[in-house]
Design an enzyme around this catalytic site. Structure first.
Site, PDB file in Angstrom:
ATOM      1  N   ASP A 141      53.937  53.827  69.117  1.00  0.00           N
ATOM      2  CA  ASP A 141      55.298  54.283  69.338  1.00  0.00           C
ATOM      3  C   ASP A 141      55.376  55.794  69.148  1.00  0.00           C
ATOM      4  OD1 ASP A 141      56.090  51.674  69.693  1.00  0.00           O
ATOM      5  OD2 ASP A 141      56.780  51.419  67.638  1.00  0.00           O
ATOM      6  N   LYS A 142      56.373  56.393  69.743  1.00  0.00           N
ATOM      7  CA  LYS A 142      56.539  57.848  69.680  1.00  0.00           C
ATOM      8  C   LYS A 142      56.482  58.369  68.254  1.00  0.00           C
ATOM      9  CE  LYS A 142      59.870  61.535  70.719  1.00  0.00           C
ATOM     10  NZ  LYS A 142      61.197  61.876  71.306  1.00  0.00           N
TER      11      LYS A 142
END
Length: 329
Positions: A141-142
């Site tokens: 995830d970012k």
């Protein structure tokens, strides 16, 4: 000039299927395109996110569609610093910082890990993962930091994909994460085994589910430190589903610190933390999750490769603020 998304809005006059109505109301876009937008959570009916193109309209509802700006057909190279842990002719292992998106998508057309890798590796990147995801075998995830491996050619991409698909059952793949979670888990260690699927209420979220569309997800966890109000947990993945650790820890009542998607209900627990920890968490961006261990078999040499990454300074500072007596993690 950066293009922005645009909004389509209309009132459903005739009754009928949602996707068919949209295609007739806005002929510039195909029915298949609207089906994709619905799947991405970009369509609302009376303010509620639509989940299926076949949903029936009664007539008179307000329908709103967010159409993302078009992205370049092929990501362009960008000079973005990379923390390279290991690299050879076949693959590259990166220690990804929190805040860096892995591959281009709606709202993140540039400035991604893929853009940086194209600049770093040139034309050697594999295309098996698709034009917009060259070489990408798995993703983080970012706002999740840590170790990630990327293939440089088709042979390596295929072989690594098979290892990740086996989820370590063949003894080749090993993955572990460190997470700071709310609360004090009752057990020192345990296994969370559920189905995961897209949330019917919000297509941008995952949820524990028993539906036919759910995919099996297994997370093993061990409590490393208890701080009183929060804990440091090590998670080992047996599967690799989207948002798996975040959803699983929230499912057992211990969402990740800083996770606004799955732990927003714990904002009121801030007052339970020491002043220094409260300040550190308030300024913390994203969820406190770090991919600390990655091991796999090199596709060409069959040599076991194993890499470890300590938590980034921001993560370590938050942990230290939770328990000032800690000597380090």
């Amino acid at each position: 000039m950066t293009q922005t998304s645009h909004i389509l809005e209309t009132t459903a006059l005739p009754a009928g299927r949602l996707d068919r109505f949209l295609a007739e109301a806005f002929p510039a876009l195909s029915r298949a395109r609207f089906q994709s937008l619905i799947a991405e959570g970009m369509v609302t009916v009376e303010g509620r996110v639509a989940t299926e193109g076949r949903a029936r309209l009664k007539g008179g509802e307000m329908v709103r569609v967010t159409v993302p700006a078009p992205v370049a057909a092929k990501p362009q190279p960008e000079t973005i610093p990379l923390a390279v842990v290991y690299e050879d002719a076949d693959l590259i292992v990166i220690d990804k910082p929190a805040g860096l998106v892995v591959h281009p998508g709606a709202g993140n057309e540039t400035g991604t890990l893929v853009n940086a890798l194209i600049a770093h590796c040139g034309d050697s990147l594999s295309g098996v993962g698709g034009v917009k995801r060259p070489g990408i075998v798995h993703r983080l995830d970012k706002e999740t930091s840590g170790l990630l491996v990327v293939a440089k050619n088709d042979f390596t991409h295929q072989a690594l994909s098979e290892q990740f698909a086996a989820h370590g059952l063949d003894g080749k793949l090993e993955r572990a994460y460190l997470a700071l979670v709310w609360g004090d888990p009752e057990r020192n260690q345990g296994t969370i085994s559920t189905g995961l699927a897209r949330s019917s209420a919000n297509r941008q979220k995952m949820a524990v589910s028993r539906s036919a569309a759910a995919r099996a997800a297994v997370t093993h966890y061990q409590v490393l430190e208890r701080f009183g109000g929060a804990s440091l947990v090590r998670c080992v993945l047996e599967t690799g589903r989207t948002h798996q650790i975040r959803v699983h820890m929230a499912h057992i009542g211990h969402p990740l610190l800083g996770d606004q998607t799955y732990g927003a209900g714990f904002k009121a627990s801030l007052h339970k933390l020491p002043d220094e920890a409260r300040a550190a968490l308030t300024s913390f961006r994203g969820q406190a999750l770090h991919a600390t261990l990655l091991g796999f078999e090199h596709p060409r040499t069959a040599k076991p490769l194993r890499f470890e990454s300590p938590p980034p300074p921001k993560f370590a500072r938050l942990a230290a603020a939770l328990n000032p007596t800690m000597t380090g993690i």
